[in-house]
Design an enzyme around this catalytic site. Structure first.
Site, PDB file in Angstrom:
ATOM      1  N   ASP A  30      50.619  48.745  42.740  1.00 17.97           N
ATOM      2  CA  ASP A  30      49.935  48.133  41.599  1.00 17.97           C
ATOM      3  C   ASP A  30      50.179  49.019  40.384  1.00 17.97           C
ATOM      4  O   ASP A  30      50.326  50.243  40.510  1.00 17.97           O
ATOM      5  CB  ASP A  30      48.425  47.980  41.863  1.00 17.97           C
ATOM      6  CG  ASP A  30      47.821  46.843  41.056  1.00 17.97           C
ATOM      7  OD1 ASP A  30      47.467  45.797  41.644  1.00 17.97           O
ATOM      8  OD2 ASP A  30      47.713  46.986  39.809  1.00 17.97           O
ATOM      9  N   GLU A 151      50.528  31.021  48.358  1.00 18.48           N
ATOM     10  CA  GLU A 151      49.421  31.437  49.225  1.00 18.48           C
ATOM     11  C   GLU A 151      48.262  30.447  49.113  1.00 18.48           C
ATOM     12  O   GLU A 151      47.955  29.974  48.026  1.00 18.48           O
ATOM     13  CB  GLU A 151      48.974  32.856  48.821  1.00 18.48           C
ATOM     14  CG  GLU A 151      47.883  33.434  49.683  1.00 18.48           C
ATOM     15  CD  GLU A 151      48.196  33.316  51.167  1.00 18.48           C
ATOM     16  OE1 GLU A 151      49.257  33.790  51.595  1.00 18.48           O
ATOM     17  OE2 GLU A 151      47.376  32.732  51.901  1.00 18.48           O
ATOM     18  N   CYS A 263      41.491  29.895  40.763  1.00 17.84           N
ATOM     19  CA  CYS A 263      42.628  29.003  41.025  1.00 17.84           C
ATOM     20  C   CYS A 263      42.485  27.599  40.441  1.00 17.84           C
ATOM     21  O   CYS A 263      43.324  27.177  39.653  1.00 17.84           O
ATOM     22  CB  CYS A 263      42.873  28.914  42.528  1.00 17.84           C
ATOM     23  SG  CYS A 263      43.479  30.467  43.213  1.00 17.84           S
ATOM     24  N   LYS A 324      31.564  31.107  43.822  1.00 16.04           N
ATOM     25  CA  LYS A 324      31.141  30.601  45.123  1.00 16.04           C
ATOM     26  C   LYS A 324      30.594  31.784  45.912  1.00 16.04           C
ATOM     27  O   LYS A 324      30.748  32.934  45.469  1.00 16.04           O
ATOM     28  CB  LYS A 324      32.289  29.907  45.848  1.00 16.04           C
ATOM     29  CG  LYS A 324      33.421  30.834  46.262  1.00 16.04           C
ATOM     30  CD  LYS A 324      34.430  30.081  47.105  1.00 16.04           C
ATOM     31  CE  LYS A 324      35.540  30.992  47.564  1.00 16.04           C
ATOM     32  NZ  LYS A 324      36.530  30.316  48.377  1.00 16.04           N
ATOM     33  N   ARG A 331      35.703  34.659  37.883  1.00 17.04           N
ATOM     34  CA  ARG A 331      36.624  33.933  36.994  1.00 17.04           C
ATOM     35  C   ARG A 331      36.254  32.446  36.937  1.00 17.04           C
ATOM     36  O   ARG A 331      36.150  31.789  37.965  1.00 17.04           O
ATOM     37  CB  ARG A 331      38.075  34.121  37.470  1.00 17.04           C
ATOM     38  CG  ARG A 331      38.597  35.512  37.164  1.00 17.04           C
ATOM     39  CD  ARG A 331      40.005  35.732  37.677  1.00 17.04           C
ATOM     40  NE  ARG A 331      40.028  36.076  39.094  1.00 17.04           N
ATOM     41  CZ  ARG A 331      41.124  36.448  39.751  1.00 17.04           C
ATOM     42  NH1 ARG A 331      42.280  36.512  39.131  1.00 17.04           N
ATOM     43  NH2 ARG A 331      41.074  36.759  41.033  1.00 17.04           N
TER      44      ARG A 331
END
Ligand SMILES: NC(=O)c1ccc[n+]([C@@H]2O[C@H](COP(=O)([O-])OP(=O)(O)OC[C@H]3O[C@@H](n4cnc5c(N)ncnc54)[C@H](O)[C@@H]3O)[C@@H](O)[C@H]2O)c1
Length: 434
Positions: A30, A151, A263, A324, A331
């Site tokens: 990273d 993914e 997403c 959730k 986000r």
């Protein structure tokens, strides 16, 4: 098999850890030195159940390492996975490919022998072909292949999803790359999990189409929920009634405050944009996005109704702010629309979330954070259930009703039965679509 994983976010870290658990030799890279320092200390920078234990096991076995140095990560790697972010680009809704392209270019310049460059990030159709052209231009002598391997893991159940996937999608251009991918996923192949090999473009579109379809189910049931409220029906019954039809299925038919997360919002927006660019407008998805935006505002109106048409001076306790349960990811969480509307309207907002505070504190100015729902509800005028963490599913409703100034509940996840809430002493209960 030696694998390099670029990006150690929700997808990169989980994938890297799981590949090492398959027995591969994995180095995770990273550019964020703080993240790598944490990982080297054995700390997991995100909340994901089971990840810390699995990571420790594979680090202990010598199969998993972390670095900020690309040469170390690439040394001997036959496959390099790119799992960096593809957020919404400001202004036009397109996926921002800056991080993906930068990572691919870094790999192109640093790689020496044959390498398979695998895009795990969600990228618009055509991106992998562009990555291939860019790599070839940056390092004309490099022997490489490009693979699309989107993914599908869900935060909160990511390890299980990775280890027991519904399917693995592998978009390839050459048999050689297909063989490398088959070696990487052999443990899943041996256990009969479906591995679907396609061309690059189909693999890229499968990811967007899957997320768009799931988002469509959510917006569909949310719109039906609004109709239920007007018509006197119960959306839980309606969802159950249609979900028992095998062609429809019962998943993703829970009415609520709208989808959020890292997403669905960005991928629906990117798909709409991709459609426009190809002159094939994705009108269903465009409507799904509009419905989702409207749902969040509808929730604010619901809360305002419960507060006698004004938030001003009211104390509102909100249970759950992450998008959730079982994640710390904030986000695009519906809380980021709903809570500022409460604060802006003059409410004193108290928030409880088992994991949301670390991210949420900066994103939700003007609220106070509490650990315990009962303390947070003392003297409150309204209790809002916004994220259905298990901790909020079996609250002592009588204790809450006694402690609140005006016991009223907005159950935006339909966790409770209205009669149970009012029998416990609440003066008002409102769900979604009931
Ligand atoms: N989060 C999910 O549940 C999920 C599920 C499926 C697919 N995806 C997709 O996977 C991708 C990654 O998502 P995420 O949620 O893991 O992102 P994230 O933002 O959590 O993590 C991305 C990481 O990449 C690092 N990074 C950026 N540029 C880099 C570079 N050049 N070299 C090395 N590291 C770099 C960042 O520092 C960060 O740690 C996105 O395209 C997303 O759409 C996410």
């Amino acid at each position: 098999m030696k694998i390099a994983m670029i990006g150690t976010g929700y997808v990169g870290l989980v994938s890297g850890v799981c590949f090492s658990d398959f027995g591969h030799d994995v180095v995770c890279l990273d550019t964020n030195p703080d993240k790598i320092a944490m990982l080297e200390r054995g700390e997991v920078p995100i909340f994901e159940p089971g990840l810390e234990t699995l990571m420790a096991r594979n680090v202990g076995a010598g199969r998993l390492r972390f670095t900020t140095d690309l040469a170390t990560a690439l040394d001997g790697a036959q496959a390099v996975f790119i799992a960096v972010g593809t957020p919404t680009r400001r202004g036009d809704g397109h996926a921002d490919l800056t991080y993906v392209m930068a990572a691919a270019e870094d790999v192109a310049r640093a790689a020496t022998g044959y390498v398979v460059i695998v895009t795990k990030s969600t990228v618009p159709v055509g991106t992998n072909r562009r990555v291939g052209q860019m790599v070839a231009a940056a390092n004309p002598d490099l022997d490489f292949d490009v693979v699309s391997n989107p993914e599908f893991l869900r935060e909160g159940a990511a390890i299980d999803d990775f280890m027991k996937p519904d399917r693995v999608i592998v978009g390839v251009q050459s048999d050689r790359a297909a063989e490398v991918m088959a070696d990487i996923y052999r443990p899943l192949y041996l256990r009969d999990f479906p591995i679907l090999t396609t061309d690059l473009e189909s693999a890229e579109l499968i990811k967007y189409a899957a997320n768009a379809f799931l988002a469509t189910k959510i917006s569909f049931i949310n719109e039906i929920a609004a109709l239920c409220e007007r018509a006197g029906a119960d959306v839980k019954e309606v969802a159950r009634g249609i979900g028992l039809d095998g062609r429809i299925g019962n998943k993703f038919l829970h009415a609520g405050p709208g989808y959020g997360g890292s997403c669905f919002p960005k991928d629906t927006s990117a798909l709409a944009r991709i459609g426009q660019e190809h002159a094939v407008p994705q009108s269903i998805i465009e409507a799904v996005i509009r419905v989702n935006d409207a749902v969040k505002l509808r929730m604010v109106e619901k809360l305002r109704d419960l507060c006698d048409d004004s938030f001003n001076g009211k104390t509102v306790t909100v249970l759950g702010v992450t998008f959730k349960p079982n994640t710390d990811d904030m986000r695009e969480a519906p809380s980021l629309t709903i809570i500022p509307a409460l604060v802006g309207g003059g409410a004193r907002v108290r928030v409880v979330d088992p994991q949301g505070r670390r991210e949420g504190e900066a994103l939700l100015p003007g609220v106070s954070w509490h650990d315990d729902p009962y303390t947070a509800a003392q003297g409150a005028d309204l209790l809002v259930i916004l994220t259905e963490w298990n901790e909020f599913r079996a609250l002592d409703l009588k204790a809450l009703a006694t402690t609140m100034a005006t016991p009223r509940m907005a159950d935006l996840r339909n966790v409770y039965v209205a009669a149970d809430v009012t029998n416990a002493g609440f003066a008002a209960y409102v769900g979604v679509g009931r």
